[in-house]
Scaffold this motif. Structure first.
Motif, PDB file in Angstrom:
ATOM      1  N   ILE A 166       0.819  -1.204   0.000  1.00 48.41           N
ATOM      2  CA  ILE A 166       0.000   0.000   0.000  1.00 48.41           C
ATOM      3  C   ILE A 166       0.864   1.269   0.000  1.00 48.41           C
ATOM      4  CG2 ILE A 166      -1.683   1.301   1.374  1.00 48.41           C
ATOM      5  CD1 ILE A 166      -2.708  -1.544   2.264  1.00 48.41           C
ATOM      6  N   CYS A 167       0.539   2.189  -0.887  1.00 49.79           N
ATOM      7  CA  CYS A 167       1.269   3.457  -0.990  1.00 49.79           C
ATOM      8  C   CYS A 167       1.067   4.295   0.270  1.00 49.79           C
ATOM      9  CB  CYS A 167       0.779   4.233  -2.218  1.00 49.79           C
ATOM     10  SG  CYS A 167       1.465   5.889  -2.312  1.00 49.79           S
ATOM     11  N   LYS A 168       2.177   4.780   0.828  1.00 53.22           N
ATOM     12  CA  LYS A 168       2.100   5.551   2.076  1.00 53.22           C
ATOM     13  C   LYS A 168       1.505   6.944   1.848  1.00 53.22           C
ATOM     14  CE  LYS A 168       4.485   2.377   4.429  1.00 53.22           C
ATOM     15  NZ  LYS A 168       4.200   1.245   3.525  1.00 53.22           N
ATOM     16  N   CYS A 169       1.460   7.333   0.571  1.00 50.92           N
ATOM     17  CA  CYS A 169       0.981   8.684   0.256  1.00 50.92           C
ATOM     18  C   CYS A 169      -0.524   8.704  -0.021  1.00 50.92           C
ATOM     19  CB  CYS A 169       1.769   9.219  -0.931  1.00 50.92           C
ATOM     20  SG  CYS A 169       1.369  10.894  -1.368  1.00 50.92           S
ATOM     21  N   CYS A 170      -0.995   7.801  -0.901  1.00 49.25           N
ATOM     22  CA  CYS A 170      -2.403   7.877  -1.323  1.00 49.25           C
ATOM     23  C   CYS A 170      -3.186   6.600  -1.018  1.00 49.25           C
ATOM     24  CB  CYS A 170      -2.481   8.179  -2.819  1.00 49.25           C
ATOM     25  SG  CYS A 170      -2.021   6.776  -3.863  1.00 49.25           S
ATOM     26  N   ASN A 171      -2.549   5.614  -0.363  1.00 51.59           N
ATOM     27  CA  ASN A 171      -3.199   4.347   0.006  1.00 51.59           C
ATOM     28  C   ASN A 171      -3.596   3.465  -1.173  1.00 51.59           C
ATOM     29  OD1 ASN A 171      -3.053   4.423   2.823  1.00 51.59           O
ATOM     30  ND2 ASN A 171      -4.793   5.829   2.928  1.00 51.59           N
ATOM     31  N   SER A 172      -3.078   3.764  -2.342  1.00 53.96           N
ATOM     32  CA  SER A 172      -3.363   2.903  -3.491  1.00 53.96           C
ATOM     33  C   SER A 172      -2.646   1.560  -3.328  1.00 53.96           C
ATOM     34  CB  SER A 172      -2.888   3.587  -4.775  1.00 53.96           C
ATOM     35  OG  SER A 172      -2.928   2.666  -5.842  1.00 53.96           O
ATOM     36  N   LYS A 173      -3.270   0.497  -3.880  1.00 51.85           N
ATOM     37  CA  LYS A 173      -2.617  -0.818  -3.871  1.00 51.85           C
ATOM     38  C   LYS A 173      -1.944  -1.095  -5.201  1.00 51.85           C
ATOM     39  CE  LYS A 173      -5.610  -2.906  -0.463  1.00 51.85           C
ATOM     40  NZ  LYS A 173      -6.947  -3.440  -0.264  1.00 51.85           N
ATOM     41  N   ARG A 209       6.935   1.820  -5.294  1.00 49.55           N
ATOM     42  CA  ARG A 209       6.603   2.915  -6.212  1.00 49.55           C
ATOM     43  C   ARG A 209       5.137   2.840  -6.576  1.00 49.55           C
ATOM     44  NH1 ARG A 209      10.602   4.414 -10.780  1.00 49.55           N
ATOM     45  NH2 ARG A 209      11.470   5.511  -8.992  1.00 49.55           N
ATOM     46  N   CYS A 210       4.441   3.943  -6.342  1.00 43.52           N
ATOM     47  CA  CYS A 210       2.999   4.003  -6.598  1.00 43.52           C
ATOM     48  C   CYS A 210       2.745   4.334  -8.060  1.00 43.52           C
ATOM     49  CB  CYS A 210       2.370   5.058  -5.700  1.00 43.52           C
ATOM     50  SG  CYS A 210       0.594   5.155  -5.905  1.00 43.52           S
ATOM     51  N   LYS A 211       1.867   3.526  -8.692  1.00 42.12           N
ATOM     52  CA  LYS A 211       1.562   3.776 -10.103  1.00 42.12           C
ATOM     53  C   LYS A 211       0.514   4.883 -10.236  1.00 42.12           C
ATOM     54  CE  LYS A 211       2.781  -0.874 -11.471  1.00 42.12           C
ATOM     55  NZ  LYS A 211       2.281  -2.234 -11.611  1.00 42.12           N
ATOM     56  N   ARG A 212      -0.145   5.221  -9.121  1.00 41.44           N
ATOM     57  CA  ARG A 212      -1.178   6.251  -9.203  1.00 41.44           C
ATOM     58  C   ARG A 212      -0.586   7.645  -8.974  1.00 41.44           C
ATOM     59  NH1 ARG A 212      -6.652   5.693  -5.779  1.00 41.44           N
ATOM     60  NH2 ARG A 212      -5.722   7.098  -4.267  1.00 41.44           N
ATOM     61  N   CYS A 213       0.099   7.820  -7.806  1.00 40.96           N
ATOM     62  CA  CYS A 213       0.593   9.167  -7.481  1.00 40.96           C
ATOM     63  C   CYS A 213       2.097   9.310  -7.682  1.00 40.96           C
ATOM     64  CB  CYS A 213       0.204   9.544  -6.047  1.00 40.96           C
ATOM     65  SG  CYS A 213       1.207   8.710  -4.790  1.00 40.96           S
ATOM     66  N   LYS A 214       2.771   8.208  -8.108  1.00 41.31           N
ATOM     67  CA  LYS A 214       4.209   8.213  -8.428  1.00 41.31           C
ATOM     68  C   LYS A 214       5.104   8.377  -7.210  1.00 41.31           C
ATOM     69  CE  LYS A 214       2.872   8.135 -12.731  1.00 41.31           C
ATOM     70  NZ  LYS A 214       2.668   6.825 -13.309  1.00 41.31           N
TER      71      LYS A 214
HETATM   72 ZN   LIG Z   1       0.233   6.738  -4.174  1.00 37.82          ZN
END
Ligand SMILES: [Zn+2]
Length: 108
Positions: free
Chosen positions: A77-84, A98-103
């Protein structure tokens, strides 16, 4: 994430039947998830040819589900936006998500 489907084999073995699906839904290698799970349980185990996870010892599904959630919290889980929707990457020894949603890169 769907809960682990667990089957007990005798009194000494617990099998997570849908382990491959769980790993795929998190986009993580079964070997990496297995290492974490076995470390937390303090036991040994192995992946069979169908990527079902055989764990030595008898464990209840709730316990295994909790550990899979812990894994997701730590490594998915992304620590910034909680995306999986993330990747686990390694760069000169440092491991990060590395988050694919918020980078965002979350270093571990
Ligand atoms: Zn994110």
């Amino acid at each position: 994430m769907s809960p682990p489907r667990v089957r007990h084999e005798g009194i000494k073995k617990t099998v997570i039947v849908n382990f491959a699906d769980l790993c795929q839904s998190m986009n993580r290698r079964p070997e990496h998830v297995m290492r974490f799970l076995l470390l937390v349980l303090g036991t040994t185990g192995s992946l069979d040819s169908y990527k079902k996870l055989e764990v030595n010892g008898r464990f209840v599904p709730k316990n295994l589900e909790w550990i899979m959630k812990e894994y997701a919290d730590n490594f998915v889980i992304c620590k910034c936006c909680n995306s999986k929707n993330t990747s686990l990457l390694k760069d000169s020894g440092a491991v990060f998500i590395r988050c694919k949603r918020c980078k965002w890169d979350s270093y571990l």
